[in-house]
Structures are given as structure tokens and as C-alpha cells.
Design an enzyme around this catalytic site. Sequence first.
Site, PDB file in Angstrom:
ATOM      1  CB  SER A   8     -12.475 -33.012   8.020  1.00 48.43           C
ATOM      2  OG  SER A   8     -12.810 -34.367   7.763  1.00 48.43           O
ATOM      3  CG  HIS A  33      -8.249 -33.002   7.213  1.00 46.65           C
ATOM      4  ND1 HIS A  33      -6.912 -33.010   7.507  1.00 46.65           N
ATOM      5  CD2 HIS A  33      -8.800 -34.024   7.899  1.00 46.65           C
ATOM      6  CE1 HIS A  33      -6.659 -33.995   8.370  1.00 46.65           C
ATOM      7  NE2 HIS A  33      -7.789 -34.626   8.620  1.00 46.65           N
ATOM      8  CG  ASP A  35     -10.353 -37.205   7.843  1.00 43.02           C
ATOM      9  OD1 ASP A  35     -11.255 -36.403   8.155  1.00 43.02           O
ATOM     10  OD2 ASP A  35      -9.193 -37.156   8.302  1.00 43.02           O
ATOM     11  CG  MET A  37     -10.891 -43.199   8.142  1.00 44.98           C
ATOM     12  SD  MET A  37     -12.437 -42.874   9.028  1.00 44.98           S
ATOM     13  CE  MET A  37     -12.128 -41.191   9.554  1.00 44.98           C
ATOM     14  CG  HIS A  66      -5.616 -37.698   8.858  1.00 42.38           C
ATOM     15  ND1 HIS A  66      -6.586 -37.436   9.809  1.00 42.38           N
ATOM     16  CD2 HIS A  66      -4.694 -38.479   9.470  1.00 42.38           C
ATOM     17  CE1 HIS A  66      -6.254 -38.030  10.944  1.00 42.38           C
ATOM     18  NE2 HIS A  66      -5.111 -38.667  10.762  1.00 42.38           N
ATOM     19  CG  MET A  68      -6.715 -41.695  10.308  1.00 41.32           C
ATOM     20  SD  MET A  68      -8.307 -40.932  10.635  1.00 41.32           S
ATOM     21  CE  MET A  68      -8.607 -40.162   9.039  1.00 41.32           C
ATOM     22  CG  MET A 137      -5.169 -37.906  15.601  1.00 40.96           C
ATOM     23  SD  MET A 137      -6.075 -37.048  14.309  1.00 40.96           S
ATOM     24  CE  MET A 137      -7.743 -37.647  14.589  1.00 40.96           C
ATOM     25  CG  ASP A 175      -8.251 -34.240  12.456  1.00 43.46           C
ATOM     26  OD1 ASP A 175      -7.776 -35.104  11.697  1.00 43.46           O
ATOM     27  OD2 ASP A 175      -9.459 -33.935  12.481  1.00 43.46           O
ATOM     28  N   GLY A 176     -10.220 -32.866  15.323  1.00 46.87           N
ATOM     29  CA  GLY A 176     -11.246 -33.663  16.008  1.00 46.87           C
ATOM     30  C   GLY A 176     -11.954 -32.893  17.109  1.00 46.87           C
ATOM     31  N   GLY A 177     -13.249 -32.708  16.918  1.00 49.75           N
ATOM     32  CA  GLY A 177     -14.067 -32.099  17.973  1.00 49.75           C
ATOM     33  C   GLY A 177     -13.867 -30.610  18.151  1.00 49.75           C
ATOM     34  CB  SER A 198     -19.432 -32.237  12.558  1.00 47.83           C
ATOM     35  OG  SER A 198     -18.535 -32.212  13.648  1.00 47.83           O
TER      36      SER A 198
HETATM   37  C1  DX5 Z   1     -11.346 -38.332  12.497  1.00 47.66           C
HETATM   38  C2  DX5 Z   1     -10.817 -37.453  11.373  1.00 47.66           C
HETATM   39  C3  DX5 Z   1     -11.173 -36.008  11.564  1.00 47.66           C
HETATM   40  C4  DX5 Z   1     -12.680 -35.743  11.597  1.00 47.66           C
HETATM   41  C5  DX5 Z   1     -12.936 -34.356  12.146  1.00 47.66           C
HETATM   42  O1  DX5 Z   1     -10.704 -39.576  12.452  1.00 47.66           O
HETATM   43  O2  DX5 Z   1      -9.423 -37.546  11.273  1.00 47.66           O
HETATM   44  O3  DX5 Z   1     -10.569 -35.232  10.517  1.00 47.66           O
HETATM   45  O4  DX5 Z   1     -13.200 -35.851  10.295  1.00 47.66           O
HETATM   46  O5  DX5 Z   1     -14.338 -34.192  12.244  1.00 47.66           O
HETATM   47  P1  DX5 Z   1     -14.949 -33.322  13.439  1.00 47.66           P
HETATM   48  O6  DX5 Z   1     -14.418 -31.917  13.245  1.00 47.66           O
HETATM   49  O7  DX5 Z   1     -16.438 -33.409  13.220  1.00 47.66           O
HETATM   50  O8  DX5 Z   1     -14.488 -33.927  14.728  1.00 47.66           O
HETATM   51 ZN    ZN Z   2      -8.427 -36.145   9.930  1.00 48.46          ZN
END
Ligand code: DX5
Ligand code: ZN
Length: 219
Positions: A8, A33, A35, A37, A66, A68, A137, A175-177, A198
Site C-alpha cells: 500500500s 494497493h 488507498d 480516502m 481501494h 474508501m 479490513m 488489509d491493515g496491520g 508500513s
Molecule cells: C487503511 C488502508 C490500508 C493501509 C495499510 O485504511 O486501507 O491499505 O494503508 O497500511 P498498514 O499495512 O501499515 O496497516
Molecule cells: Zn487499503
Amino acid sequence: MDYILAPSILSADFKELGKEMKKTEEGGAKYLHFDVMDGMFVPNISFGIPVLASIRGATEQVMDVHLMIREPIRYVEDFKKAGADIITVHLEACEDVHATLGKIRDAGLRCGLSICPETDVEELAPYLEEIDMALIMSVHPGFGGQSFIPESLEKIRKTRKMAEERGLDLDIQVDGGIGMSNIREVLDAGANVIVIGSGVFKGDAGENTRGYMEIMKSY
Ligand code: DX5
Ligand code: ZN
């Protein structure tokens, strides 16, 4: 089923974005990916159509967009023109989910449907035959660098079971963490498309990408 890493770019160093992306491509990540927003559906604003259009030509990677954003049906054509290959929308953000998914498919793109941590997997059931990918998510959408929500593992298992019971060759994206400490349990739960922000872009993106690819190759 292919196992796919989707870095991402939300977590990338934007003054070096082209170089950062190249490192993930050379490291073997098939997807990028992206993102988006809107500050309405999620409490953050990231980037959008002009950025996608400018990076499209710089990579062969699949542009995994993605959204959002509220009412994403409004922007399907624009993201297609800018170079999206996959558009994933949030079930919670669509007035008419069937119409939105239909618009993405009519645009000739692959479509994904995402649910937030607080949304039950069962809510995906009416749409499974219409999508190429379900996105579970594992953080509350809006920011990179958050911690993985452990309850997500059961949601992944349930989604994989639902797809298998219907004989669907469904991609399940998470996706996430996600990082070195938990990527195996996410894969073991039944996910096959792994988003990492990250965990890839903090540190050397090429080295990190190769590390995750090593693990995914063994699946
Ligand atoms: C959060 C995004 C994710 C995020 C993932 O809303 O959709 O794609 O960037 O980042 P990490 O891997 O650091 O959680
Ligand atoms: Zn995402």
C-alpha cells in the site's frame, strides 16, 4: 489460487514515490494497493485520480484501487480512465451495492467488495457471485501503521468457507496491520491477497517485499 502481495503506497515516502514503487515491483509484488480516502467515509484524506494517472505509466503492477469514499459509483469511470485495474468499494459506503459493482464490471474492471471490522461477514453473502475479490479490513480504515484486529482471522475463515461452499474461486484480500509477525496466520486463515503498507515502506521497500514474497512462495 495465486498468492499476491499488494504493497500500500499510503505509507510510502511520496517525495521518492517512483523509486519506492520500483523497489516493490522488482521485489516481486504483483499488485500496487492505492488507498483513496475522502475525509467523509473515513476521517482522513489521501490522494486520488491525478496521482493514479501519473504513476500508471511507471509500473506494470496491477493497480489495486481501494476506494474508501462515499458513493464510489460516481468515480468508477474516472478511476478506470486514470488506470485502475481493480476497484474495491466499501459495502457500507454504497447506496446501491449491486449497481456499484455492476458499474465496475461494465467498465471492464475487476471488482472488490470490502467490509469494515464492525461489519459481519454474512453481509457479503448477497454479493459473492458478483465480485472477484472480498476485502476483509483488519484495521478501521483511514490510516496506515495501525495494529491488526485479531477477530479478523475468524472473518477470513468464514469468508473462505462461504466461497468454497459455493464453489467460488474468490480472492480474499486482507488489509491493515499485517507484517512479518502475523502474515502466516492471515494466509493460514484463507487469505490470498495481502496488503502491507508500513510493513513494506518503513525501512527498505525492496528488502521487505522480498521477505514477504519468500513466505508467500511457500503457500
Ligand atoms: C487503511 C488502508 C490500508 C493501509 C495499510 O485504511 O486501507 O491499505 O494503508 O497500511 P498498514 O499495512 O501499515 O496497516
Ligand atoms: Zn487499503
